[in-house]
Write an enzyme that holds these catalytic residues in place. Structure first.
Site, PDB file in Angstrom:
ATOM      1  N   LYS A 143       1.806   2.996   9.041  1.00 47.23           N
ATOM      2  CA  LYS A 143       2.058   4.247   8.219  1.00 47.23           C
ATOM      3  C   LYS A 143       1.284   5.137   8.497  1.00 47.23           C
ATOM      4  CE  LYS A 143       2.307   2.350   4.283  1.00 47.23           C
ATOM      5  NZ  LYS A 143       1.791   1.129   4.606  1.00 47.23           N
ATOM      6  N   LYS A 199      -8.006  -5.465   7.625  1.00 45.08           N
ATOM      7  CA  LYS A 199      -7.211  -4.534   8.032  1.00 45.08           C
ATOM      8  C   LYS A 199      -7.882  -3.452   8.797  1.00 45.08           C
ATOM      9  CE  LYS A 199      -3.882  -2.700   6.106  1.00 45.08           C
ATOM     10  NZ  LYS A 199      -2.949  -1.838   5.237  1.00 45.08           N
ATOM     11  N   PHE A 252       1.887  -0.061   1.625  1.00 45.62           N
ATOM     12  CA  PHE A 252       2.647  -1.065   1.930  1.00 45.62           C
ATOM     13  C   PHE A 252       4.211  -0.968   2.137  1.00 45.62           C
ATOM     14  CE2 PHE A 252      -1.052  -3.315  -0.403  1.00 45.62           C
ATOM     15  CZ  PHE A 252      -1.770  -4.025   0.737  1.00 45.62           C
TER      16      PHE A 252
END
Length: 555
Positions: free
Chosen positions: A69, A103, A300
């Site tokens: 994103k 991540k 998310f």
């Protein structure tokens, strides 16, 4: 080249040159080295902010590595600038937990990054440290009062909900005992740590309108109860002044730049599975005040980040996005179609087709807000042409605007097609979003509406503990607050193994937390950890620094 090598291959411009591009006088900047600066709050123009175009970037249900994103956000921002639009990216600050965990960083990727990448992913301008210190100051004041003989407020240690905070994934600190060591150690009690991104101080920072509002919200933090059952707030300890003082610089948004030398504002960093999952209202309004477009992201999938962006942030800020960009990746859709994580780079059209219902669900739930949606297919080198064509054709057959987003490989140039569709969508948007629920609804009704409309759940169940807490929430007068659902990010449901587009499931609310300063109620569905742990092989093991200060392994 990897992300760090790409970032280091571009010479950043002095931050004053970036500021000049968006009309900020150098005298307004508070420099943190050559390439970072704090921005004063008087740059916010409420009228201009309401007139500019707010673009929200969200995603389908992600794989554990995320679906890019932030990369799409930055690439789209650079693409809009290449198309002649005065656009500013406004994003969250990375947490050290994911940076050294699984991540990695949160500064974008490839040719769609914000720089200086190492600084942004590490200590940056010290905002997280200030948040942590303000949080822990309140903890110290609470325990000091509990053991005091002359100024004791009668706090029942068994009811204290406030925990300490640290910006690191450290599972050993989830549950701790403080006050050991006899009279010199205080009164023993069980407590624990939250990761800084989960602290209510972080949530309050991102919801505040100014320094005075920040201080007033600190005063309203609900700590626990007295022995007589009455509530104790941080204001009862006179904590708000000192806490706000620690935050006097952290409340100011940070200006950096993209690899395309366009403006990016970074501020705040709450996670979306346990908090509101988006940057501060102040940063968003500042971007809208300084540009004609702001591209921002919410953490998310849309079931978490976008839902909270609309129902909590946008409602409180009086803002409404003009378009939503839904990021989808072929690898995530194959994962939802049954492929294992190790197999996602292998072409598999059948698995992709089986995963498309997850995309469809997010499109359906986003449509409830009444804002135009554009799908961005974040391209990976492992994607086959057949797979790319399949997802583009699927969206077009649904009447949904779709574009390949090639920001990682090409920067803003690779996002111009996406940018054109976003401009068209924003120009067509003629009304404000429709919220999922009304603030006058009961807490129980709000949860049911989110569960049904956003998750597609067949029902909601409340544990006996949650039912008891609901009564207390109403008694304390917090029932009119919006809700900030805490649930797994790995599934649309509250069960992480239910991938794809599950149906017929029930959302179970285990308990509630009260964020009275941030002004929302947190229903907790499933086993949600507010202090994550490190994976078996932490990313930290790959990070190193040479004798001359060159960092490697940061991504």
């Amino acid at each position: 080249m990897n992300d760090l090598q790409i970032a280091n291959s571009v010479a950043p411009l002095p931050i004053q040159q970036i500021a000049e591009k968006i009309g900020i006088d150098t005298e307004k900047l508070e420099f943190y080295g050559k390439y970072k600066a704090k921005l004063p709050l008087d740059l916010i123009n409420e009228e201009k902010a309401r007139q500019s175009n707010l673009i929200l970037v969200t995603a389908i249900t992600p794989t554990p590595a995320g679906e890019g994103k932030t990369t799409v956000t930055i690439g789209l921002n650079d693409g809009l600038n290449r198309l002649g639009k005065a656009s500013i990216a406004v994003i969250r600050e990375p947490s050290l937990g994911p940076v050294f965990g699984i991540k990695g960083g949160a500064a974008g990727g490839g040719w769609s990054q914000v720089i200086p990448m190492e600084d942004i992913n590490l200590h940056f301008t010290g905002d997280f440290h200030a948040i942590e210190k303000a949080n822990n100051l309140l903890s110290a004041l609470i325990d000091n009062n509990i053991q005091s003989k002359t100024r004791n407020l009668g706090i029942d240690p068994r009811t204290v909900l406030w925990k300490r905070a640290m910006d690191m994934n450290d599972r050993a600190l989830r549950t701790t005992v403080v006050g050991l060591g006899g009279k010199n150690g205080g009164i023993p009690r069980e407590t624990g740590f939250n990761i800084t991104a989960a602290s209510e101080v972080m949530a309050i920072l991102c919801m505040s309108k100014d320094l005075e509002d920040l201080k007033e919200r600190f005063a309203r933090i609900y700590i626990g109860d007295r022995f007589d059952g009455s509530p104790v707030l941080a204001g009862d300890l006179n904590a708000q002044g000192a806490m706000a003082t620690l935050m006097k610089e952290a409340i100011k948004p940070n200006l950096v730049q993209t690899l395309g030398h366009h403006s990016a504002i970074i501020h705040g960093g709450p996670f979306a599975n346990i908090a509101q999952g988006t940057n501060s209202i102040l940063a968003t309004k500042m971007g809208l005040s300084l540009g004609d477009y702001v591209v921002t992201e919410a953490g998310f999938g849309s079931d978490l980040g976008a839902e909270k962006f609309f129902n909590i942030k946008s409602r409180s800020a009086g803002l409404s996005p003009k378009a939503v960009v839904l990021v989808a990746t072929i690898r995530a859709l194959k994962y939802h179609g049954g492929k294992s994580l190790k197999e996602l780079t292998q072409p598999d059209v059948a698995a992709l087709e089986k995963g498309l219902p997850n995309l469809q669900h997010h499109l359906n739930s986003l449509s409830s807000f009444g804002v135009p949606v554009v799908v961005a297919v974040n391209v990976f080198s492992s994607d086959s042409e057949e797979e790319r064509k399949l997802i583009v054709d699927y969206c077009q057959n649904q009447g949904v605007s779709v574009a390949l987003s090639e920001g990682w490989a090409k920067g803003g140039e690779g996002c111009e097609s996406l940018g054109s569709l976003v401009i068209q969508a924003a120009e067509k948007c003629e009304k404000s979003f429709t919220p999922t629920y009304q603030l006058e609804d009961s807490v129980e009704e709000k949860i049911k509406k989110v569960a049904h409309t956003i998750y597609g759940a067949s029902g909601v169940e409340f544990s006996s503990i949650a039912k008891s807490q609901l009564k207390k929430i109403e008694k304390l007068g917090y029932g009119q607050f919006p809700i900030c659902m805490a649930k797994t990010q790995k599934s649309i449901s509250d069960q992480e193994k239910l991938i794809g587009r599950p149906t017929g499931f029930t959302i179970t609310i285990r308990e509630f937390e009260i964020a009275a300063g941030a002004e929302f109620i947190i229903p907790i569905a499933g086993e949600i950890l507010r202090m994550p742990g490190l994976p078996e092989v932490p990313a930290a093991e790959s990070v190193d620094i040479s004798a001359d200060g060159q960092i490697s392994g940061l991504f």
